[in-house]
Design a protein around this motif. Structure first.
Motif, PDB file in Angstrom:
ATOM      1  N   THR A  28       0.837  -1.206   0.000  1.00 16.95           N
ATOM      2  CA  THR A  28       0.000   0.000   0.000  1.00 16.95           C
ATOM      3  C   THR A  28       0.867   1.249   0.000  1.00 16.95           C
ATOM      4  N   PHE A  29       1.877   1.239   0.877  1.00 16.15           N
ATOM      5  CA  PHE A  29       2.773   2.403   0.964  1.00 16.15           C
ATOM      6  C   PHE A  29       3.543   2.596  -0.340  1.00 16.15           C
ATOM      7  N   SER A  30       4.054   1.507  -0.922  1.00 13.08           N
ATOM      8  CA  SER A  30       4.791   1.625  -2.181  1.00 13.08           C
ATOM      9  C   SER A  30       3.880   2.064  -3.308  1.00 13.08           C
ATOM     10  N   GLY A  31       2.627   1.629  -3.272  1.00 19.50           N
ATOM     11  CA  GLY A  31       1.656   2.081  -4.279  1.00 19.50           C
ATOM     12  C   GLY A  31       1.445   3.581  -4.203  1.00 19.50           C
ATOM     13  N   PHE A  32       1.281   4.088  -2.966  1.00 19.92           N
ATOM     14  CA  PHE A  32       1.120   5.547  -2.810  1.00 19.92           C
ATOM     15  C   PHE A  32       2.379   6.283  -3.240  1.00 19.92           C
ATOM     16  N   PHE A  33       3.518   5.705  -2.903  1.00 16.71           N
ATOM     17  CA  PHE A  33       4.788   6.340  -3.269  1.00 16.71           C
ATOM     18  C   PHE A  33       4.935   6.394  -4.788  1.00 16.71           C
ATOM     19  N   LEU A  34       4.631   5.305  -5.474  1.00 17.78           N
ATOM     20  CA  LEU A  34       4.714   5.284  -6.937  1.00 17.78           C
ATOM     21  C   LEU A  34       3.709   6.257  -7.554  1.00 17.78           C
ATOM     22  N   ALA A  35       2.520   6.294  -6.989  1.00 23.60           N
ATOM     23  CA  ALA A  35       1.527   7.233  -7.499  1.00 23.60           C
ATOM     24  C   ALA A  35       2.005   8.662  -7.326  1.00 23.60           C
ATOM     25  N   ALA A  36       2.612   8.964  -6.194  1.00 25.78           N
ATOM     26  CA  ALA A  36       3.134  10.311  -5.949  1.00 25.78           C
ATOM     27  C   ALA A  36       4.278  10.619  -6.908  1.00 25.78           C
ATOM     28  N   MET A  37       5.137   9.631  -7.163  1.00 19.03           N
ATOM     29  CA  MET A  37       6.262   9.850  -8.081  1.00 19.03           C
ATOM     30  C   MET A  37       5.742  10.083  -9.507  1.00 19.03           C
ATOM     31  N   ILE A  38       4.787   9.289  -9.895  1.00 21.54           N
ATOM     32  CA  ILE A  38       4.218   9.476 -11.245  1.00 21.54           C
ATOM     33  C   ILE A  38       3.556  10.843 -11.346  1.00 21.54           C
ATOM     34  N   LEU A  39       2.872  11.236 -10.319  1.00 24.43           N
ATOM     35  CA  LEU A  39       2.245  12.558 -10.298  1.00 24.43           C
ATOM     36  C   LEU A  39       3.288  13.646 -10.375  1.00 24.43           C
ATOM     37  N   MET A  40       4.378  13.519  -9.674  1.00 24.36           N
ATOM     38  CA  MET A  40       5.450  14.524  -9.719  1.00 24.36           C
ATOM     39  C   MET A  40       6.093  14.575 -11.108  1.00 24.36           C
ATOM     40  N   VAL A  41       6.328  13.424 -11.690  1.00 24.15           N
ATOM     41  CA  VAL A  41       6.906  13.385 -13.035  1.00 24.15           C
ATOM     42  C   VAL A  41       5.933  14.048 -14.008  1.00 24.15           C
ATOM     43  N   PHE A  42       4.670  13.766 -13.836  1.00 23.95           N
ATOM     44  CA  PHE A  42       3.681  14.376 -14.703  1.00 23.95           C
ATOM     45  C   PHE A  42       3.655  15.897 -14.506  1.00 23.95           C
ATOM     46  N   LEU A  43       3.754  16.350 -13.270  1.00 24.98           N
ATOM     47  CA  LEU A  43       3.777  17.789 -12.979  1.00 24.98           C
ATOM     48  C   LEU A  43       5.016  18.437 -13.571  1.00 24.98           C
ATOM     49  N   ILE A  44       6.135  17.749 -13.437  1.00 25.13           N
ATOM     50  CA  ILE A  44       7.379  18.303 -13.984  1.00 25.13           C
ATOM     51  C   ILE A  44       7.241  18.376 -15.513  1.00 25.13           C
TER      52      ILE A  44
END
Length: 157
Positions: free
Chosen positions: A134-150
């Motif tokens: 669950t934690f890694s899923g949230f972390f990956l989602a946050a990373m993908i969101l950050m990459v998308f924002l960048i």
């Protein structure tokens, strides 16, 4: 054990006494009755010597029987001692096997307790893995969101 041996010896002695009494009863029958010719001292000495030889033979026979009985009794005692030793050895083996069974029971109980403890540990690891997923899923989602924002921010410029 002594009663049969005592009875055997008593029977042998009584048998010897009966044989001696039988010899005494037959001895006077051989002697001439009154009115018959009188025996000479040499004839009566021969009769007595013959009787003594018969008595000695009977005594030797009884002695051999007693010796055989003693040997048979010693053999029985030896067999009894051997059986007693075998019984003691069997008792020792049974005692050792009982102790081994007790040890195995304690060991199996310990193994069961360890298995139960491992089940609890596995359940804890499973919950940790679920939490990590669950934690890694949230972390990956946050990373993908950050990459998308960048990416969006870099394209906007």
């Amino acid at each position: 054990m002594r009663a049969p041996a005592t009875l055997l010896c008593l029977a042998l002695v009584l048998g010897g006494a009966a044989a001696a009494q039988e010899n005494e009863e037959t001895a006077p029958a051989r002697r001439p009755r009154s009115g018959a010719t009188a025996r000479t001292p040499a004839a009566s000495a021969r009769d007595e010597a013959s009787f003594l030889r018969q008595l000695a033979d009977a005594q030797r026979g009884l002695s051999e029987q007693i010796q055989q009985s003693k040997e048979a009794l010693d053999t029985m005692r030896g067999d009894l001692a051997a059986r007693h030793d075998e019984q003691l050895a069997t008792d020792q083996e049974v005692k050792a096997l009982r102790e081994e069974v007790k040890g195995l029971y304690v060991e199996s109980s310990t193994v069961k307790q360890q298995i139960d403890a491992l089940k609890d540990d596995v359940a804890g690891v499973n919950s940790n893995v679920s939490g990590f997923r669950t934690f890694s899923g949230f972390f990956l989602a946050a990373m993908i969101l950050m990459v998308f924002l960048i990416l969006v921010l870099s394209i906007r410029r």
